[in-house]
Each structure stands twice: as structure tokens, then as C-alpha cells.
Design a protein around this motif. Structure first.
Motif, PDB file in Angstrom:
ATOM      1  N   PRO A  80       0.807  -1.227   0.000  1.00  0.00           N
ATOM      2  CA  PRO A  80       0.000   0.000   0.000  1.00  0.00           C
ATOM      3  C   PRO A  80       0.838   1.274   0.000  1.00  0.00           C
ATOM      4  CG  PRO A  80      -0.918  -1.588   1.537  1.00  0.00           C
ATOM      5  CD  PRO A  80       0.406  -2.134   1.099  1.00  0.00           C
ATOM      6  N   VAL A  81       1.947   1.271   0.736  1.00  0.00           N
ATOM      7  CA  VAL A  81       2.812   2.449   0.748  1.00  0.00           C
ATOM      8  C   VAL A  81       3.407   2.682  -0.640  1.00  0.00           C
ATOM      9  CG1 VAL A  81       4.958   3.407   1.655  1.00  0.00           C
ATOM     10  CG2 VAL A  81       3.331   2.309   3.208  1.00  0.00           C
ATOM     11  N   ALA A  82       3.845   1.598  -1.293  1.00  0.00           N
ATOM     12  CA  ALA A  82       4.349   1.724  -2.665  1.00  0.00           C
ATOM     13  C   ALA A  82       3.257   2.257  -3.582  1.00  0.00           C
ATOM     14  CB  ALA A  82       4.850   0.370  -3.163  1.00  0.00           C
ATOM     15  N   GLY A  83       2.018   1.839  -3.336  1.00  0.00           N
ATOM     16  CA  GLY A  83       0.903   2.323  -4.133  1.00  0.00           C
ATOM     17  C   GLY A  83       0.676   3.814  -3.973  1.00  0.00           C
ATOM     18  N   ILE A  84       0.848   4.322  -2.770  1.00  0.00           N
ATOM     19  CA  ILE A  84       0.679   5.765  -2.537  1.00  0.00           C
ATOM     20  C   ILE A  84       1.710   6.559  -3.322  1.00  0.00           C
ATOM     21  CG2 ILE A  84       0.852   7.578  -0.796  1.00  0.00           C
ATOM     22  CD1 ILE A  84      -0.301   5.614   1.232  1.00  0.00           C
ATOM     23  N   VAL A  85       2.967   6.124  -3.248  1.00  0.00           N
ATOM     24  CA  VAL A  85       4.031   6.814  -3.980  1.00  0.00           C
ATOM     25  C   VAL A  85       3.758   6.763  -5.482  1.00  0.00           C
ATOM     26  CG1 VAL A  85       6.490   6.808  -4.522  1.00  0.00           C
ATOM     27  CG2 VAL A  85       5.717   6.351  -2.173  1.00  0.00           C
ATOM     28  N   ALA A  86       3.355   5.575  -5.971  1.00  0.00           N
ATOM     29  CA  ALA A  86       3.096   5.423  -7.400  1.00  0.00           C
ATOM     30  C   ALA A  86       1.888   6.254  -7.839  1.00  0.00           C
ATOM     31  CB  ALA A  86       2.865   3.950  -7.729  1.00  0.00           C
ATOM     32  N   ALA A  87       0.873   6.373  -6.980  1.00  0.00           N
ATOM     33  CA  ALA A  87      -0.300   7.189  -7.317  1.00  0.00           C
ATOM     34  C   ALA A  87       0.103   8.649  -7.514  1.00  0.00           C
ATOM     35  CB  ALA A  87      -1.353   7.064  -6.227  1.00  0.00           C
ATOM     36  N   MET A  88       1.051   9.116  -6.717  1.00  0.00           N
ATOM     37  CA  MET A  88       1.556  10.475  -6.897  1.00  0.00           C
ATOM     38  C   MET A  88       2.216  10.634  -8.267  1.00  0.00           C
ATOM     39  SD  MET A  88       3.240  11.207  -3.150  1.00  0.00           S
ATOM     40  CE  MET A  88       2.276  11.105  -1.647  1.00  0.00           C
ATOM     41  N   LEU A  89       2.953   9.610  -8.695  1.00  0.00           N
ATOM     42  CA  LEU A  89       3.602   9.664 -10.002  1.00  0.00           C
ATOM     43  C   LEU A  89       2.580   9.618 -11.130  1.00  0.00           C
ATOM     44  CD1 LEU A  89       6.684   7.305  -9.399  1.00  0.00           C
ATOM     45  CD2 LEU A  89       6.645   9.812  -9.489  1.00  0.00           C
ATOM     46  N   VAL A  90       1.522   8.810 -10.951  1.00  0.00           N
ATOM     47  CA  VAL A  90       0.450   8.774 -11.944  1.00  0.00           C
ATOM     48  C   VAL A  90      -0.173  10.158 -12.092  1.00  0.00           C
ATOM     49  CG1 VAL A  90      -1.857   7.881 -12.450  1.00  0.00           C
ATOM     50  CG2 VAL A  90      -0.079   6.319 -11.670  1.00  0.00           C
ATOM     51  N   SER A  91      -0.465  10.783 -10.962  1.00  0.00           N
ATOM     52  CA  SER A  91      -1.072  12.119 -10.984  1.00  0.00           C
ATOM     53  C   SER A  91      -0.145  13.131 -11.645  1.00  0.00           C
ATOM     54  CB  SER A  91      -1.402  12.560  -9.549  1.00  0.00           C
ATOM     55  OG  SER A  91      -2.305  11.657  -8.935  1.00  0.00           O
ATOM     56  N   LEU A  92       1.156  13.024 -11.346  1.00  0.00           N
ATOM     57  CA  LEU A  92       2.130  13.926 -11.959  1.00  0.00           C
ATOM     58  C   LEU A  92       2.163  13.742 -13.466  1.00  0.00           C
ATOM     59  CD1 LEU A  92       4.435  15.984 -11.679  1.00  0.00           C
ATOM     60  CD2 LEU A  92       5.999  14.066 -11.298  1.00  0.00           C
ATOM     61  N   GLY A 118      -9.444   4.730  -4.076  1.00  0.00           N
ATOM     62  CA  GLY A 118      -8.722   3.464  -4.150  1.00  0.00           C
ATOM     63  C   GLY A 118      -7.582   3.389  -3.150  1.00  0.00           C
ATOM     64  N   ILE A 119      -6.875   4.507  -2.976  1.00  0.00           N
ATOM     65  CA  ILE A 119      -5.793   4.545  -1.994  1.00  0.00           C
ATOM     66  C   ILE A 119      -6.348   4.361  -0.584  1.00  0.00           C
ATOM     67  CG2 ILE A 119      -4.075   6.060  -0.932  1.00  0.00           C
ATOM     68  CD1 ILE A 119      -3.599   7.253  -3.692  1.00  0.00           C
ATOM     69  N   VAL A 120      -7.459   5.017  -0.303  1.00  0.00           N
ATOM     70  CA  VAL A 120      -8.081   4.872   1.024  1.00  0.00           C
ATOM     71  C   VAL A 120      -8.454   3.412   1.267  1.00  0.00           C
ATOM     72  CG1 VAL A 120     -10.084   5.461   2.428  1.00  0.00           C
ATOM     73  CG2 VAL A 120      -8.912   7.247   1.123  1.00  0.00           C
ATOM     74  N   GLY A 121      -9.036   2.778   0.243  1.00  0.00           N
ATOM     75  CA  GLY A 121      -9.423   1.377   0.405  1.00  0.00           C
ATOM     76  C   GLY A 121      -8.248   0.454   0.647  1.00  0.00           C
ATOM     77  N   ILE A 162      -4.166   0.010   7.565  1.00  0.00           N
ATOM     78  CA  ILE A 162      -2.959   0.552   8.186  1.00  0.00           C
ATOM     79  C   ILE A 162      -3.316   1.669   9.165  1.00  0.00           C
ATOM     80  CG2 ILE A 162      -0.775   1.745   7.771  1.00  0.00           C
ATOM     81  CD1 ILE A 162      -0.597   0.334   5.097  1.00  0.00           C
ATOM     82  N   PHE A 163      -4.162   2.592   8.721  1.00  0.00           N
ATOM     83  CA  PHE A 163      -4.486   3.761   9.536  1.00  0.00           C
ATOM     84  C   PHE A 163      -5.442   3.432  10.674  1.00  0.00           C
ATOM     85  CE2 PHE A 163      -3.371   5.622   5.361  1.00  0.00           C
ATOM     86  CZ  PHE A 163      -2.271   6.358   5.764  1.00  0.00           C
ATOM     87  N   THR A 164      -6.251   2.382  10.503  1.00  0.00           N
ATOM     88  CA  THR A 164      -7.179   1.991  11.568  1.00  0.00           C
ATOM     89  C   THR A 164      -6.634   0.864  12.429  1.00  0.00           C
ATOM     90  OG1 THR A 164      -8.319   0.450  10.077  1.00  0.00           O
ATOM     91  CG2 THR A 164      -9.172   2.717  10.206  1.00  0.00           C
ATOM     92  N   VAL A 193     -10.309  -2.140  -7.407  1.00  0.00           N
ATOM     93  CA  VAL A 193     -11.228  -1.882  -8.528  1.00  0.00           C
ATOM     94  C   VAL A 193     -11.314  -0.385  -8.813  1.00  0.00           C
ATOM     95  CG1 VAL A 193     -13.661  -1.941  -9.222  1.00  0.00           C
ATOM     96  CG2 VAL A 193     -12.589  -3.973  -8.248  1.00  0.00           C
ATOM     97  N   MET A 194     -11.385   0.434  -7.773  1.00  0.00           N
ATOM     98  CA  MET A 194     -11.450   1.875  -7.974  1.00  0.00           C
ATOM     99  C   MET A 194     -10.140   2.413  -8.555  1.00  0.00           C
ATOM    100  SD  MET A 194     -13.715   3.294  -4.759  1.00  0.00           S
ATOM    101  CE  MET A 194     -12.902   2.333  -3.475  1.00  0.00           C
ATOM    102  N   SER A 195      -9.017   1.879  -8.098  1.00  0.00           N
ATOM    103  CA  SER A 195      -7.724   2.304  -8.640  1.00  0.00           C
ATOM    104  C   SER A 195      -7.607   1.931 -10.118  1.00  0.00           C
ATOM    105  CB  SER A 195      -6.587   1.666  -7.844  1.00  0.00           C
ATOM    106  OG  SER A 195      -6.595   2.088  -6.501  1.00  0.00           O
ATOM    107  N   PHE A 196      -8.022   0.717 -10.441  1.00  0.00           N
ATOM    108  CA  PHE A 196      -7.961   0.264 -11.825  1.00  0.00           C
ATOM    109  C   PHE A 196      -8.877   1.111 -12.709  1.00  0.00           C
ATOM    110  CE2 PHE A 196      -9.325  -2.368 -15.401  1.00  0.00           C
ATOM    111  CZ  PHE A 196      -8.106  -2.801 -15.899  1.00  0.00           C
TER     112      PHE A 196
END
Length: 224
Positions: A143-155, A186-189, A194-196, A210-213
Motif C-alpha cells: 500500500p505504501v508503494a501504491g501511494i508513492v506510485a499514485a503520486m507519479l500517476v497524478s504527476l 482506491g488509496i483509502v481502500g 494501516i491507519f485503523t 477496482v477503484m484504482s484500476f
């Protein structure tokens, strides 16, 4: 019509292959866990075959994975299987994605690379949970790798939109907003456990993936 999926599904499958192959070959896991992960390989192979009508050479990756799966007992992946088949399949997958990156514009290349990390982490996480592995570290690392990668997707998306006219941007703004909302959901899901500090559930993780995809596919359909 659906060629934009070549920017989404092959990178996702490459990322998932890398994670599963790393665990199967280097992971210190019992034969039972290795066998359950081994059983996820046909899913990856089937997806390679499903996307191959858009580019027929991709079918070779799925066929090689199925050839490996058919020759190996589920608990003997690392000990007696023809590991070189998995390495060849991974090599073909890497070659396609690298060539696709170099053939694309820079923002598109970054998008493909980031999708490999983002969707690859999500897909492999879903498969590992489906395999009921006890690799708790991956429930945090992926999930942490996904957060970093999501930032790159957005960029990459923001970089690409700099090349469009204001009129076109006005026409697609709500589509972009919807995709960004999906990627955030998708990131929240995928990180909720982790956060809870709760046990991860299949419903939570599958919904997040599914939401990320859907978000990445929406970006690709709109911009590429």
C-alpha cells in the motif's frame, strides 16, 4: 478502439509478476504458502491472454506461465520447477513495457512506469490476500508503494494536460476530477487497515483495487 488498455493492463501484470516471482524465489515461506501463491499464476496468465488480441505477441507471456504451471507441483515451485520459464516470461513482459515506454511521449512513459508500480502493487496485494499468505510486511509495503506510485500517476497526468488547449481541458475537466476522486478512494481502500490498525479484509482491498484500476483506465482512455 481499446488500444489504450495497453497502457494499463500489461504494466499492471508486469508489476504483479515481479512481486510474486520475488516471493516465490526469495521468500522464506513454507511449502503450503508457496503452493497457494503458485496457484495465482494462472490468473496472471489468463489476463495476458485476454489482452493479447490487442497485440498478439503478449500471448507468449501467458502461454509460458501456463507451461510452467502445468509442469510443477504447487509446493515445488522453487525446488524442482523450470524457473527459467518464469524468468523468460518476465523478460518478455519487461521488454514489451520498456519498448512501449520508449515509443511514447515523456508524460505517457511516466504514466506507464507509474502504472506498473501502482496497479502492480494493488494486483499483487489482491493475489497475496487471495492466497491467504502470512506475509504481514507486504500488507504494509505494497500500500505504501501504491501511494508513492499514485503520486507519479497524478504527476504524469498533470504533465500531459499541459500540452492541451484550454477548450479541450474545459471539456474533460469533470472526467479528470472523477478519475482523481477514484484514485483517492482506491488509496483509502488499500490503506484503511494501516491507519485503523485493523485486520485487512478482502472486500476492502478488492474495492480499493477496482477503484484504482477504474481511475487509471479512465485516465488512459481520455488522454491516450
Amino acid at each position: 478502439m481499446f488500444f489504450y488498455l495497453l497502457n494499463v493492463i500489461p504494466p499492471m501484470l508486469l508489476g504483479a509478476q515481479c512481486v510474486l516471482l520475488l516471493i516465490l524465489l526469495k521468500g522464506d515461506i513454507c511449502p503450503g504458502q508457496r503452493g497457494r501463491i503458485h496457484k495465482q499464476l494462472p490468473i496472471i496468465a489468463a489476463l495476458w491472454l485476454a489482452i493479447s488480441p490487442l497485440f498478439w505477441p503478449l500471448a507468449s507471456v501467458g502461454l509460458i506461465i501456463l507451461a510452467f504451471f502445468s509442469q510443477v507441483k504447487v509446493s515445488k515451485t522453487r525446488d524442482s520447477g523450470p524457473i527459467w520459464l518464469l524468468q523468460v516470461a518476465l523478460g518478455f513482459a519487461i521488454a514489451f513495457n520498456v519498448l512501449h515506454i520508449f515509443a511514447s511521449e515523456r508524460p505517457q512513459g511516466l504514466f506507464i512506469l507509474a502504472s506498473t508500480m501502482f496497479l502492480g502493487a494493488g494486483a499483487s496485494h489482491v493475489l497475496l490476500l487471495r492466497a491467504r499468505t502470512r506475509l504481514q510486511a507486504f500488507h504494509r509495503l505494497l500500500p505504501v508503494a501504491g501511494i508513492v506510485a499514485a503520486m507519479l500517476v497524478s504527476l504524469a497526468i498533470l504533465w500531459q494536460t499541459q500540452m492541451y488547449s484550454l477548450n479541450y481541458l474545459h471539456s474533460i475537466i469533470w472526467h479528470l476530477v472523477g478519475c482523481f476522486a477514484l484514485i483517492l478512494a482506491g488509496i483509502v481502500g488499500s490503506t484503511w487497515h494501516i491507519f485503523t490498525n485493523t485486520t485487512i479484509s478482502k472486500l476492502q482491498l478488492n474495492s480499493g483495487f477496482v477503484m484504482s484500476f477504474a481511475a487509471v483506465t479512465g485516465f488512459a482512455a481520455l488522454l491516450y
